[in-house]
Design a protein around this motif. Structure first.
Motif, PDB file in Angstrom:
ATOM      1  N   PHE A 223       0.837  -1.198   0.000  1.00 14.51           N
ATOM      2  CA  PHE A 223       0.000   0.000   0.000  1.00 14.51           C
ATOM      3  C   PHE A 223       0.873   1.248   0.000  1.00 14.51           C
ATOM      4  O   PHE A 223       1.903   1.297   0.666  1.00 14.51           O
ATOM      5  CB  PHE A 223      -0.953  -0.034   1.193  1.00 14.51           C
ATOM      6  N   THR A 224       0.442   2.255  -0.773  1.00 16.95           N
ATOM      7  CA  THR A 224       1.195   3.512  -0.836  1.00 16.95           C
ATOM      8  C   THR A 224       1.033   4.254   0.487  1.00 16.95           C
ATOM      9  O   THR A 224       0.223   3.861   1.332  1.00 16.95           O
ATOM     10  CB  THR A 224       0.689   4.396  -1.994  1.00 16.95           C
ATOM     11  N   SER A 225       1.780   5.334   0.626  1.00 18.38           N
ATOM     12  CA  SER A 225       1.824   6.014   1.926  1.00 18.38           C
ATOM     13  C   SER A 225       0.595   6.849   2.247  1.00 18.38           C
ATOM     14  O   SER A 225       0.459   7.339   3.364  1.00 18.38           O
ATOM     15  CB  SER A 225       3.055   6.926   1.979  1.00 18.38           C
ATOM     16  N   GLY A 226      -0.279   7.072   1.259  1.00 16.37           N
ATOM     17  CA  GLY A 226      -1.478   7.867   1.553  1.00 16.37           C
ATOM     18  C   GLY A 226      -1.171   9.333   1.789  1.00 16.37           C
ATOM     19  O   GLY A 226      -1.894  10.018   2.506  1.00 16.37           O
ATOM     20  N   THR A 227      -0.100   9.833   1.176  1.00 16.07           N
ATOM     21  CA  THR A 227       0.263  11.236   1.369  1.00 16.07           C
ATOM     22  C   THR A 227      -0.709  12.142   0.624  1.00 16.07           C
ATOM     23  O   THR A 227      -1.075  13.207   1.106  1.00 16.07           O
ATOM     24  CB  THR A 227       1.699  11.484   0.850  1.00 16.07           C
ATOM     25  N   THR A 228      -1.122  11.714  -0.565  1.00 20.13           N
ATOM     26  CA  THR A 228      -1.966  12.580  -1.383  1.00 20.13           C
ATOM     27  C   THR A 228      -3.442  12.181  -1.355  1.00 20.13           C
ATOM     28  O   THR A 228      -4.272  12.866  -1.929  1.00 20.13           O
ATOM     29  CB  THR A 228      -1.490  12.564  -2.849  1.00 20.13           C
ATOM     30  N   GLY A 229      -3.782  11.077  -0.751  1.00 18.38           N
ATOM     31  CA  GLY A 229      -5.175  10.652  -0.729  1.00 18.38           C
ATOM     32  C   GLY A 229      -5.259   9.253  -0.154  1.00 18.38           C
ATOM     33  O   GLY A 229      -4.324   8.792   0.496  1.00 18.38           O
ATOM     34  N   GLN A 368       9.047   5.200  -6.082  1.00 18.09           N
ATOM     35  CA  GLN A 368       7.706   5.157  -5.492  1.00 18.09           C
ATOM     36  C   GLN A 368       7.295   3.708  -5.234  1.00 18.09           C
ATOM     37  O   GLN A 368       7.892   2.794  -5.814  1.00 18.09           O
ATOM     38  CB  GLN A 368       6.667   5.684  -6.482  1.00 18.09           C
ATOM     39  N   THR A 369       6.253   3.546  -4.461  1.00 24.26           N
ATOM     40  CA  THR A 369       5.693   2.204  -4.262  1.00 24.26           C
ATOM     41  C   THR A 369       5.436   1.565  -5.628  1.00 24.26           C
ATOM     42  O   THR A 369       5.713   0.383  -5.843  1.00 24.26           O
ATOM     43  CB  THR A 369       4.368   2.296  -3.481  1.00 24.26           C
ATOM     44  N   GLU A 370       4.930   2.362  -6.551  1.00 23.71           N
ATOM     45  CA  GLU A 370       4.556   1.838  -7.868  1.00 23.71           C
ATOM     46  C   GLU A 370       5.764   1.352  -8.661  1.00 23.71           C
ATOM     47  O   GLU A 370       5.659   0.412  -9.450  1.00 23.71           O
ATOM     48  CB  GLU A 370       3.848   2.933  -8.684  1.00 23.71           C
TER      49      GLU A 370
HETATM   50  P1  ATP Z   1       0.252   8.252  -2.065  1.00 25.47           P
HETATM   51  O1  ATP Z   1       0.617   7.810  -3.458  1.00 25.47           O
HETATM   52  O2  ATP Z   1      -0.710   7.339  -1.392  1.00 25.47           O
HETATM   53  O3  ATP Z   1      -0.117   9.685  -1.974  1.00 25.47           O
HETATM   54  P2  ATP Z   1       3.072   8.390  -1.543  1.00 25.47           P
HETATM   55  O4  ATP Z   1       3.187   8.836  -2.947  1.00 25.47           O
HETATM   56  O5  ATP Z   1       3.717   9.245  -0.498  1.00 25.47           O
HETATM   57  O6  ATP Z   1       1.571   8.125  -1.149  1.00 25.47           O
HETATM   58  P3  ATP Z   1       5.079   6.350  -1.701  1.00 25.47           P
HETATM   59  O7  ATP Z   1       4.972   5.496  -2.881  1.00 25.47           O
HETATM   60  O8  ATP Z   1       5.545   5.756  -0.426  1.00 25.47           O
HETATM   61  O9  ATP Z   1       3.667   6.923  -1.391  1.00 25.47           O
HETATM   62  O10 ATP Z   1       6.011   7.579  -1.980  1.00 25.47           O
HETATM   63  C1  ATP Z   1       6.489   7.936  -3.247  1.00 25.47           C
HETATM   64  C2  ATP Z   1       6.572   9.439  -3.346  1.00 25.47           C
HETATM   65  O11 ATP Z   1       7.494   9.950  -2.371  1.00 25.47           O
HETATM   66  C3  ATP Z   1       7.098   9.943  -4.656  1.00 25.47           C
HETATM   67  O12 ATP Z   1       6.101   9.977  -5.643  1.00 25.47           O
HETATM   68  C4  ATP Z   1       7.605  11.334  -4.274  1.00 25.47           C
HETATM   69  O13 ATP Z   1       6.545  12.271  -4.220  1.00 25.47           O
HETATM   70  C5  ATP Z   1       8.144  11.103  -2.883  1.00 25.47           C
HETATM   71  N1  ATP Z   1       9.593  10.840  -2.953  1.00 25.47           N
HETATM   72  C6  ATP Z   1      10.231   9.674  -2.831  1.00 25.47           C
HETATM   73  N2  ATP Z   1      11.568   9.831  -2.918  1.00 25.47           N
HETATM   74  C7  ATP Z   1      11.777  11.132  -3.131  1.00 25.47           C
HETATM   75  C8  ATP Z   1      12.943  11.942  -3.312  1.00 25.47           C
HETATM   76  N3  ATP Z   1      14.153  11.428  -3.275  1.00 25.47           N
HETATM   77  N4  ATP Z   1      12.762  13.260  -3.531  1.00 25.47           N
HETATM   78  C9  ATP Z   1      11.532  13.789  -3.557  1.00 25.47           C
HETATM   79  N5  ATP Z   1      10.411  13.091  -3.389  1.00 25.47           N
HETATM   80  C10 ATP Z   1      10.515  11.786  -3.164  1.00 25.47           C
END
Ligand code: ATP
Ligand code: MG
Length: 587
Positions: A223-229, A368-370
């Motif tokens: 699961f993604t981090s839920g930062t954007t939704g 990213q998680t993806e």
């Molecule tokens: P969600 O997709 O649910 O909102 P999330 O995007 O935070 O959550 P993750 O897949 O854990 O979930 O995080 C990936 C994101 O983290 C990237 O898309 C980017 O926005 C940020 N990120 C990761 N590494 C870096 C980095 N080195 N510099 C800037 N941003 C980063």
């Protein structure tokens, strides 16, 4: 650039970097060659992550090599060789067989960083069921949602987590067939309607043959981090291990004798791709710390375990900076040779600080998680431009794109122009689905690109610079401003520990830049300090980009994986609903 460049030379290297010449590595790289660095299942049976991490080392001297050293929060030290890991993971794979779990069924684990978690992860992959980790600090509702999205068949958790968080949910989880409990002291449990982990394991054989596994067979649900939704469930396949392995070799510079510490929790993708899988495919020693962040504890671990490669995150680095450089000096950290960071933008300030504090700069990388693995990185042999995420890995095509009026995608080739960061699909650890959300998945692709949702720019030398998430970008008086740039400058002020920056709606400018600022110890909010910070930012950023408003706060909201939740700062500022806050860190 204001921060200049950190130039590397041969004298900086304790060992020759795996990627010594970037241009040449890009030219000669192929995914077929990368695949050949792994073994594949015997007899052409495909590729299985557990075979590459554990079983393939058994017929080599690595059998008796330390694979995982676990440091318990109360000072226990448990060691596992590759040979022992093989036996224990075989037992868990057999246990799943006994429970009539099938290939592709989802096995969830809700636990802290305990040794059983690593055994279960690898045993599940051996069995070809899908491993899905849940962060142990989740409350009942986020647990229920995630179990439901993935239709969990098995949940392994600890007795106390079960009693506190899962028991009350059981009636709402009809698809969940088995709950396996680990004793809180790793001992036996005896709880109605659950299975005891130790008895389950002890009653099974320690030999197991991995069945043929197609590279496209599902392996991991993250699961993604839920930062954007609301968090999305990204599905990854067994073939992803090729990318886990090669990206660690190139971007984290793994060498055979390394002792590696990835501080991420396996509840997040970094904790699995690089906290479990990549160090083991590489045959190195991985340190796992059960304890929570504490500057002295961490420095103590770096020293006592003689860590050579350390992979951490900006939040942790900022907290170390906050603890001050005097603390670092008490420790002998000469074994360290490579520092790396992911998860959020790494402020240039932090890169420069680490060079002073450790004699080594942190190397930022982006993924990213993806994407399942590192896509853009600052490599050991490459000069660092503090604030930049580095350059794409060999085998990865990254571009900056924009949408045209007719809805198609256009690549921006001029340097220093911002747009959406996009990747050409085709690397092995690319996610294959958002579980149960085909529409959301489809929306990520256009014009032959995977669209990351992040904004970035590329300079004329091919270094990528993070601007912000598409959702966080601030539109003010005809300009687009990434909050990270503003946060980084504020952090350069001696009074500022951290900050979160948002766009606040404004009738004239559309949005104005507003900063929430956490002060360092020894500083108190005052009108004078507020004015001083506004002026400091204006001098450094110019009037358009500098914040118009500053509010002092004691903390900024973060996800449990440590990312600033700007959408929440904004919702609170505007008095709007907070949306999904399942991953919000407790105060
Ligand atoms: P969600 O997709 O649910 O909102 P999330 O995007 O935070 O959550 P993750 O897949 O854990 O979930 O995080 C990936 C994101 O983290 C990237 O898309 C980017 O926005 C940020 N990120 C990761 N590494 C870096 C980095 N080195 N510099 C800037 N941003 C980063
Ligand atoms: Mg995301």
């Amino acid at each position: 650039m204001a921060w200049g460049t950190i130039v590397k030379s041969k004298h900086d290297w304790a060992v020759e970097p795996n990627l010594a010449n970037y241009e040449q590595a890009r030219r000669t790289f192929s995914w077929e060659d990368a695949r050949r660095e792994l073994d594949g299942l015997p007899g052409g049976g495909g590729i299985n992550i557990a075979h590459e991490t554990v079983d393939r080392h058994i017929n080599s001297p690595l059998r008796d090599h330390l694979a995982i050293r676990w440091l318990g929060k109360n000072g226990e030290v448990w060691d596992y060789t590759y040979g022992q890991l093989r036996d224990l993971t075989n037992r868990f794979a057999n246990a799943l067989q006994d429970l009539r779990v099938n290939k592709g069924d989802r096995v969830y684990v809700l636990a802290g960083r305990i040794p059983e978690l690593y055994i279960i992860a690898l045993g599940t992959l051996k069995h070809r069921s899908v491993f899905c980790p849940l962060f142990s600090a989740f409350g009942p509702e986020p647990i229920r949602t995630r179990l439901t999205i993935g239709r969990a068949k098995v949940l392994v958790t600890t007795q106390s987590l079960y009693e506190r968080k899962v028991k009350s949910l059981r009636a709402s989880l009809p698809f969940l067939e088995h709950i396996v409990l680990i004793g809180d002291d790793h001992g036996f449990t005896n709880v109605p309607d659950t299975i005891d982990y130790r008895r389950l394991i002890e009653n099974t054989s320690n030999s197991y043959t991995i069945q043929p596994t197609d590279p496209e067979d599902m392996a991991l649900l993250h699961f993604t981090s839920g930062t954007t939704g609301a968090p999305k469930g990204a599905m990854h396949v067994h073939g992803a291990v090729v990318a886990h392995h090669i990206t660690a070799k190139l971007a984290l510079d793994f060498h055979r004798d390394d002792i590696f510490w990835c501080t991420a929790d396996p509840g997040w993708v970094t904790g699995t791709s690089y906290g479990i899988i990549a160090p083991l495919t590489s045959g190195i020693t991985s340190i796992i710390d059960e304890g929570d962040f504490d500057a002295e504890r961490w420095y103590g671990i770096l020293q006592s375990q003689k860590i050579t490669i350390w992979y951490s995150a900006p939040t942790a680095i900022r907290m170390l900076m906050k603890a001050g450089s005097d603390v670092v000096r008490k420790y002998d950290l000469r074994s360290l040779r490579f520092l790396s960071s992911v998860g959020e933008p790494l402020n240039p300030e932090a890169v420069v600080w680490s060079k002073e504090a450790f004699g080594l700069p942190f190397h930022d990388n982006w993924w990213q998680t993806e994407t399942g693995g590192i896509m853009i990185a600052n490599f050991a042999a490459m000069n660092i431009r503090p604030g930049s995420m580095g350059r794409p890995l060999p085998g990865i095509d990254a571009a900056i794109v924009r949408m045209t009026g007719d809805g198609s995608v256009e690549e921006i080739r001029e340097p220093d122009v911002q747009g959406e960061l996009a990747l050409r699909p085709g690397w092995p650890s690319m996610f294959r689905a958002y579980w149960d959300e085909p529409e959301r998945y489809k929306k990520c692709f256009a014009g032959g690109f995977y669209l990351t949702g992040d904004l970035a720019k590329r300079d004329q030398d091919g270094y990528f610079w993070f601007i912000g998430r598409k959702d966080d970008v601030i539109k003010t008086s005809g300009h687009l401003i990434g909050p990270f740039e503003v946060e980084s400058i504020l952090m350069e002020h001696k009074a500022v520990a951290e900050s979160g920056v948002i766009g606040k709606p404004d009738p004239v400018a559309l949005e104005i830049v507003k900063a929430f600022v956490v002060l360092r110890e020894g500083y108190k909010p005052s009108e004078d300090l507020r004015r001083a910070l506004l002026a400091f930012a204006r001098t450094r950023l110019g009037a358009v980009v500098a914040p118009k408003e500053i509010e002092f706060v004691t903390s900024v909201p973060r996800t449990r994986s440590g990312k600033i939740m700007r959408r929440l700062l904004k919702a609170r500022e505007l008095g709007l609903p907070e949306g999904d806050i399942s991953t919000l860190e407790a105060d």
